[in-house]
Motif scaffolding. Structure first.
Motif, mmCIF file in Angstrom:
data_model
loop_
_atom_site.group_PDB
_atom_site.id
_atom_site.type_symbol
_atom_site.label_atom_id
_atom_site.label_comp_id
_atom_site.label_asym_id
_atom_site.label_seq_id
_atom_site.Cartn_x
_atom_site.Cartn_y
_atom_site.Cartn_z
ATOM 1 N N TYR A 171 72.971 -27.729 -31.064
ATOM 2 C CA TYR A 171 74.255 -27.219 -31.545
ATOM 3 C C TYR A 171 74.192 -25.712 -31.734
ATOM 4 O O TYR A 171 73.247 -25.196 -32.343
ATOM 5 C CB TYR A 171 74.626 -27.877 -32.871
ATOM 6 N N PRO A 206 75.649 -41.137 -28.814
ATOM 7 C CA PRO A 206 76.433 -40.551 -29.901
ATOM 8 C C PRO A 206 76.400 -41.396 -31.170
ATOM 9 O O PRO A 206 76.500 -40.848 -32.276
ATOM 10 C CB PRO A 206 77.844 -40.482 -29.300
ATOM 11 N N SER A 209 73.642 -40.234 -33.487
ATOM 12 C CA SER A 209 73.960 -38.974 -34.165
ATOM 13 C C SER A 209 74.964 -39.206 -35.281
ATOM 14 O O SER A 209 74.811 -38.679 -36.392
ATOM 15 C CB SER A 209 74.516 -37.970 -33.151
ATOM 16 N N TYR A 210 75.990 -39.985 -34.977
ATOM 17 C CA TYR A 210 77.018 -40.254 -35.989
ATOM 18 C C TYR A 210 76.451 -41.037 -37.172
ATOM 19 O O TYR A 210 76.659 -40.672 -38.341
ATOM 20 C CB TYR A 210 78.186 -41.020 -35.374
ATOM 21 N N ASN A 213 74.395 -39.069 -39.543
ATOM 22 C CA ASN A 213 75.014 -37.909 -40.182
ATOM 23 C C ASN A 213 76.535 -38.060 -40.236
ATOM 24 O O ASN A 213 77.275 -37.217 -39.716
ATOM 25 C CB ASN A 213 74.635 -36.633 -39.424
ATOM 26 N N ASP A 216 79.005 -35.134 -41.489
ATOM 27 C CA ASP A 216 79.273 -33.944 -40.681
ATOM 28 C C ASP A 216 79.819 -34.266 -39.304
ATOM 29 O O ASP A 216 80.347 -33.376 -38.620
ATOM 30 C CB ASP A 216 77.991 -33.112 -40.535
ATOM 31 N N ILE A 217 79.673 -35.506 -38.848
ATOM 32 C CA ILE A 217 80.154 -35.907 -37.524
ATOM 33 C C ILE A 217 81.217 -36.977 -37.711
ATOM 34 O O ILE A 217 80.951 -38.018 -38.313
ATOM 35 C CB ILE A 217 79.004 -36.445 -36.652
ATOM 36 N N SER A 218 82.402 -36.733 -37.210
ATOM 37 C CA SER A 218 83.476 -37.713 -37.367
ATOM 38 C C SER A 218 83.313 -38.833 -36.353
ATOM 39 O O SER A 218 82.817 -38.628 -35.240
ATOM 40 C CB SER A 218 84.843 -37.052 -37.186
ATOM 41 N N TYR A 221 85.045 -38.173 -33.033
ATOM 42 C CA TYR A 221 84.278 -37.301 -32.138
ATOM 43 C C TYR A 221 83.234 -38.111 -31.375
ATOM 44 O O TYR A 221 82.949 -37.838 -30.197
ATOM 45 C CB TYR A 221 83.612 -36.205 -32.963
ATOM 46 N N ALA A 222 82.669 -39.124 -32.021
ATOM 47 C CA ALA A 222 81.656 -39.966 -31.375
ATOM 48 C C ALA A 222 82.263 -40.995 -30.436
ATOM 49 O O ALA A 222 81.624 -41.394 -29.454
ATOM 50 C CB ALA A 222 80.813 -40.671 -32.435
ATOM 51 N N LEU A 241 81.407 -36.025 -28.599
ATOM 52 C CA LEU A 241 79.991 -35.760 -28.823
ATOM 53 C C LEU A 241 79.160 -36.027 -27.579
ATOM 54 O O LEU A 241 78.147 -35.365 -27.345
ATOM 55 C CB LEU A 241 79.508 -36.610 -29.999
#
Length: 342
Positions: A171, A206, A209-210, A213, A216-218, A221-222, A241
């Motif tokens: 990022y 994704p 990642s989601y 976290n 911080d990650i909606s 977005y994933a 993402l």
């Protein structure tokens, strides 16, 4: 986990479903997609029935994690391109003994030609930090030599599959770099791929990642459902993402001096249970949106994306237990787990 050299046909999988039918249809002129066939289950149909399921649902490519002889026999004359894995248990012998690599290719590739269409040989799966990390490249080199001896080096490409844990930074995507601890193993592999015109195969999730976290990650977005741009990275705008992860890998490849190495998404998917936001509805949304999205490529590399959905069935004995057991598109009785629509 933790996706035509033959005819060089580039395809995309779009989906048309009812609640009782899972059917891939082909449209357009973008890159091929497929479904991974994992076998860590004690309740799965026999390989012949699995391949029939691929055929009946017009699934255009298959990733095998090892040379399942029954599956390869069933794939004869199917015109389904095969990504054939070298399991980690075979890597040491192939790395240390060119004759073992030649025998492996003879038994698992040459003996099925021309009736089976092979696209890639994938040596190991996420082994960059594993016990066999040092053997991955020598095994790839010996497999490559065996293919060259058979005159197949231009038809079948040798690669390996890595996880996104090889990234030290992701990022923003333009700042993507490979992790310092991965580079001693990974850089020579990338050099090999560049020299032989082969892609780097990356498992992209994704969901991981989601779920690690979510503050911080909606989830939009994933899941490819964000209504607009989420991340602006210079001239590039990211609405999902998946694209951001793939482009971070491309940025890392550029920094490594090998911008000509393509990225193939060797696994991607969303679990239907076992963890945060792991539901059939979210899995349905992710897979459906992924299939529609691959047509357009990423902001850094527009065009199309070659990706392989993880996976055909849930694997009930895979360890560790949890989300890893719930990525299947089909139940063991061969009924679709959920319906999708294009």
């Amino acid at each position: 986990m933790s996706p035509l050299i033959f005819l060089n046909i580039e395809l995309v999988l779009l989906v048309i479903f009812s609640a009782s039918e899972f059917s891939f249809t082909v449209s357009g002129s973008v890159k091929s997609n497929g479904v991974c066939y994992g076998e860590n289950g004690d309740n799965l149909p026999p390989p012949s029935e699995v391949i029939d399921l691929y055929k009946s649902n017009n699934i255009r490519s298959i990733r095998l994690y090892g040379p399942n002889q029954d599956a390869l026999k069933a794939l004869k004359n199917s015109n389904i391109p095969v990504i054939l894995g070298v399991p980690v248990s075979d890597v040491p012998s192939l790395a240390s003994n060119p004759s073992a690599a030649a025998s492996w290719i003879q038994n698992n590739v040459l003996s099925f030609l021309p009736d089976v269409t092979f696209r890639y040989i994938t040596v190991g799966n996420q082994q960059i930090y594993g016990n066999e990390a040092g053997n991955i490249l020598p095994a790839m080199q010996n497999v490559q030599k065996a293919l060259q001896s058979a005159g197949l080096q231009d038809r079948i490409k040798v690669s390996t599959a890595v996880g996104t844990d090889v990234l030290g930074s992701s990022y923003p995507p333009s700042h993507g770099t490979f992790a310092f601890k991965a580079l001693p193993i990974l850089q020579p592999i990338i050099d090999f791929l560049a020299a032989n015109g082969a892609p780097l195969r990356v498992n992209v999730y994704p969901y991981d990642s989601y779920s690690s976290n979510p503050n911080d990650i909606s989830i939009d977005y994933a899941l490819f459902t964000s209504p607009g741009t989420v991340v602006t990275n210079g001239q590039l705008q990211y609405q999902n993402l998946f694209d951001a992860i793939v482009d971070a890998v491309y940025s890392a490849l550029e920094l490594s001096g090998k911008s000509n190495v393509a990225v193939v998404v060797s696994e991607t998917g969303w679990p239907s249970e076992g963890g945060l936001a792991a539901t059939a509805a979210n899995a349905q949304t992710y897979v459906s949106n992924l299939m529609k999205h691959v047509v357009s490529g990423t902001p850094k590399r527009p065009g199309s994306i070659e990706a392989y959905i993880f996976e055909m069935f849930d694997e009930d004995i895979k360890q560790p237990q949890g989300t890893e057991n719930h990525y299947g598109l089909f139940y063991p009785n061969k009924q679709p787990k959920y319906s999708l629509s294009s």
